[in-house]
Design an enzyme around this catalytic site. Structure first.
Site, short mmCIF file in Angstrom:
data_model
loop_
_atom_site.label_atom_id
_atom_site.label_comp_id
_atom_site.label_asym_id
_atom_site.label_seq_id
_atom_site.Cartn_x
_atom_site.Cartn_y
_atom_site.Cartn_z
N GLY A 214 0.75 -1.25 0.00
CA GLY A 214 0.00 0.00 0.00
C GLY A 214 0.77 1.29 0.00
O GLY A 214 0.19 2.34 0.25
N ASP A 282 1.62 -0.47 -11.03
CA ASP A 282 2.98 -0.45 -10.47
C ASP A 282 3.46 -1.90 -10.49
O ASP A 282 3.41 -2.60 -9.50
CB ASP A 282 2.93 0.12 -9.05
N CYS A 335 10.01 -0.10 -10.97
CA CYS A 335 11.27 0.31 -10.34
C CYS A 335 12.41 -0.41 -11.05
O CYS A 335 13.19 -1.15 -10.45
CB CYS A 335 11.27 0.05 -8.84
#
Length: 392
Positions: A214, A282, A335
């Site tokens: 989260g 993501d 990432c």
């Protein structure tokens, strides 16, 4: 522990870390913590010294070392004082033979080096092996950055994020009153910039498709001012379960969690098809942008694993695109600094989707195709690729 015993402990732990990297086991930090839980004789200085030795050895070895001893010998042969501790003393490592193998220095496994985005040069790769700073994000639901700076006089504003604070290395964040009250949350400045650029608005419907525990969900909720609805999804029950106490501490009440069954995500999200104002993907990735924090992940990525990840990323992007309503947006972030996980994924979506690329408003980074690239050498953040599209 004697200095030589610290070296031997580092060798033993490096052997465990190497085995875990090859077999998909626990992260280095977890293995180090487990090791010292059963060795109460080791004081805090011993633990810090051993940990420092381990990460120095990991950062200098691009390829997976043959053994923990080879990893430490590679470091010691660059440091005469350290090499002197291979003395065969009680609890210390045996003296090396002249022809004993030592892990060579390097930035990354050779096969991976040419997979980086064209914008990433040697300076960026070197910066990926430096220590990462400790950044906090100020929670707008609880106060302003000025409020947080007043409570945290040791903090400094981060250079790019309007919500960021940079703390001294070693700060125990979870003991800070500002953390306990939910005013601040640990989050790299790069992640903060992605959440700010995503464009979440009060009253909207947001889907965080790979929410994990989260971190970005919390940031999006704050940008929405606590108004609207966020659906936080993930295929990992354990990670989703760790979100609840974070939401409570942050004062976030607009988040619903939904556990997804891998391969059946579309059915689980059918009620949201074409309805979302914002979808954030993501996606799981190689983590090449986070080597400053977890340098041993260089040893975990394999060609086969990368192939699996890129297939998953493309599938998740397709699912996310189907959820976006008219005028809504899809944001993709990884990432990673690898071209096939970043700009090539963006190009692939644009070939098969009617979504329209939309420029990102970023306080840092560099344009990378229709996306944006953040990197430690250029921006002082973890490495990220991020792109944004709009449904006409």
């Amino acid at each position: 522990m004697t200095p030589a015993a610290r070296v031997q402990a580092a060798i033993e732990l490096l052997a465990e870390i190497i085995a875990a990297a090859r077999g998909g086991g626990a992260a280095a930090d977890t293995l180090i913590a487990r090791y010292f839980r059963t060795r109460r004789y080791a004081g805090s200085k011993d633990r810090r010294a051993v940990r420092d030795l381990i990460f120095r050895a990991i950062r200098r070895a691009g390829e997976v070392p043959a053994s923990g001893r080879a990893a430490m010998l590679g470091l010691a042969r660059e440091d005469p004082a350290l090499l002197d501790l291979f003395d065969g003393s009680p609890h210390g490592p045996a003296a090396p033979s002249p022809d004993e193998e030592a892990a060579p220095a390097g930035l990354a496994p050779a096969w991976l080096l040419d997979r980086f985005d064209p914008l990433i040069g040697p300076e960026a790769l070197s910066a990926l092996l430096e220590r990462a700073p400790l950044d906090l994000r100020v929670n707008r639901l609880k106060g302003s950055r000025e409020t947080a700076l007043a409570e945290l006089p040791e903090a400094a504003p981060t250079p790019h994020s309007s919500l960021g604070l940079r703390m001294p290395e070693g700060t125990r964040v979870e003991t800070l009153p500002a953390w306990e009250t939910g005013l601040v949350e640990v989050q790299d400045e790069g992640s903060q910039l992605i959440c700010l650029a995503a464009g979440a608005r009060p009253g909207g419907l947001v889907v965080d498709l790979c929410a994990g525990a989260g971190g970005k969900t919390l940031a999006l909720a704050a940008e929405m001012g606590g108004q609207g609805r966020i659906l936080a999804c993930d295929a990992d029950r354990g990670r989703l379960g760790r979100m609840s106490p974070r939401l409570e501490r942050a004062g976030v009440t607009i988040v619903e969690s939904r556990l997804l069954d891998p391969g059946r995500e579309r059915a689980a999200l059918a009620d949201l098809a074409g309805a979302a104002d914002l979808v954030l993907v993501d996606a799981p990735c190689s983590g090449t942008g986070t080597w400053r924090r977890n340098p041993e992940t260089r040893w975990r990525t394999t060609p086969r694993r990368l192939e699996q990840l890129t297939a998953l990323q493309a599938r998740l992007l397709g699912i996310g695109a189907e959820l976006v309503g008219p005028g809504g947006h899809l944001v993709y972030a990884v990432c990673s600094l690898l071209a096939e996980e970043g700009r090539e994924q963006a190009q692939g979506l644009e070939r098969r989707s009617s979504l329209v690329p939309e420029p990102l408003i970023m306080a840092a980074g560099r344009a990378a195709g229709s996306g944006w690239l953040l990197s430690p050498d250029h921006d002082g953040t973890d490495g990220f690729f991020v792109a944004r599209w709009r449904r006409p």
